[in-house]
Motif scaffolding. Sequence first.
Motif, short mmCIF file in Angstrom:
data_model
loop_
_atom_site.label_atom_id
_atom_site.label_comp_id
_atom_site.label_asym_id
_atom_site.label_seq_id
_atom_site.Cartn_x
_atom_site.Cartn_y
_atom_site.Cartn_z
N ASP A 145 -103.12 -21.28 -17.89
CA ASP A 145 -102.52 -19.96 -17.70
C ASP A 145 -102.10 -19.35 -19.03
O ASP A 145 -101.90 -18.14 -19.13
CB ASP A 145 -101.30 -20.05 -16.78
N ASN A 146 -101.93 -20.19 -20.06
CA ASN A 146 -101.52 -19.69 -21.37
C ASN A 146 -102.69 -18.97 -22.02
O ASN A 146 -103.83 -19.40 -21.92
CB ASN A 146 -101.07 -20.86 -22.26
N ASP A 147 -102.41 -17.84 -22.66
CA ASP A 147 -103.47 -17.03 -23.26
C ASP A 147 -102.95 -16.49 -24.59
O ASP A 147 -101.93 -15.82 -24.64
CB ASP A 147 -103.85 -15.88 -22.32
N TYR A 195 -102.55 -12.28 -25.57
CA TYR A 195 -101.44 -11.40 -25.24
C TYR A 195 -100.21 -12.27 -25.02
O TYR A 195 -100.30 -13.50 -24.99
CB TYR A 195 -101.73 -10.55 -24.00
N SER A 243 -98.30 -14.15 -23.11
CA SER A 243 -98.32 -14.73 -21.76
C SER A 243 -97.07 -15.55 -21.47
O SER A 243 -96.93 -16.10 -20.38
CB SER A 243 -99.56 -15.62 -21.57
N GLY A 282 -97.67 -19.04 -20.68
CA GLY A 282 -98.44 -19.07 -19.44
C GLY A 282 -97.71 -18.54 -18.23
O GLY A 282 -98.32 -18.38 -17.16
N GLY A 303 -98.91 -14.99 -17.64
CA GLY A 303 -100.32 -15.14 -17.30
C GLY A 303 -100.52 -15.67 -15.90
O GLY A 303 -101.38 -15.18 -15.15
N ASN A 304 -99.73 -16.65 -15.51
CA ASN A 304 -99.82 -17.20 -14.16
C ASN A 304 -99.43 -16.14 -13.12
O ASN A 304 -100.07 -16.03 -12.07
CB ASN A 304 -98.92 -18.43 -14.02
N ARG A 344 -101.88 -7.01 -18.05
CA ARG A 344 -101.79 -7.96 -19.17
C ARG A 344 -101.45 -7.26 -20.48
O ARG A 344 -100.51 -7.63 -21.17
CB ARG A 344 -103.11 -8.71 -19.35
#
Length: 321
Positions: A204-206, A209, A211, A214, A217-218, A238
Amino acid sequence: MPSRHTVADAYLNIAERIFQVVRRPMRPREIIIEAYAAGLLPPHLHGSRQDKTLHARLSEDISSNPDDSRFFRTAPGVFFLEEFRLDPTIPLISRDKFLAPRRRKELKRDSVLIVDLDFTSDLRPDKQTLSVSRLLDVLRAGRYSYRSVDYAMRSESSIVVHSFVVVHQNGMVLSFRCGKYFPSTDPLYGTRSIGVGGAIFPDDNDMLYHSMYGIIGNGINELRYGIGLPNRLAEVARYTNQVRPYIGVLVPDAIPKVVHVVMGYQCPDDFLPSKSALSINDLRWVDAINPTNNISDYDATSRILFQQDHVRELIRAGAPK
């Protein structure tokens, strides 16, 4: 007798030809009807439920060839041709790719985000809430890891982090009944809730951007999986900071211990949330101030947010400036 692969290829080739003619997403039953009308089904393809066979072949092709399949889903059980995803003559809503949700029954086998919280200093005096800035301090200090839920159940100091996105629009918040694909270890299991979300996974970590390790993101992924948020709106959410952390809530009596990172998302007027996962049932909008006469029907975090007036403050904080 033709081999299974020959039959599968025949069904997929027929689906491709139908899509090229109709140029819109379709359910397998619609494809079969169109194929019969066009005389495209040869004698060796037969059966009382050919739509189910086609559905299985399309799903299998997408699963087996995630980067090379000719097909993609636009919604649960609705398929289209990959070649049309960049075609400007096709409406945007027909080019959004729907990703099948993670089978959440397998959650205990996955590594999830776990933090080490100090009840004497990290939590507020109420021992239930945590500021987002304090949670970020904990994460930046390296007081986190990715471990199994089983590990968290055995550890006194470990707390599993869950996203909890409150979807709101025009003073109303989206609520839902948790379905059978919520694992029994999830504190939302068997309740009504206003929080779309779940445990945080490593992917989920990005880095493209913020996040938030994560967590954001999640939350965005869960909006896609759970209520069908299209890719185009997910991308906007996002990269324009539309999913905003508001507060952390330590869920009372949860086993293992869970902290919900409560976030707000203002639902665009052109998006109608819909049930996209087996974990979500009975979607309905409720008033942010007076949700229901039976507040006890909601999960603990939702009750805390309503009773302490956090829902109204969250909506106000997320309103356009």
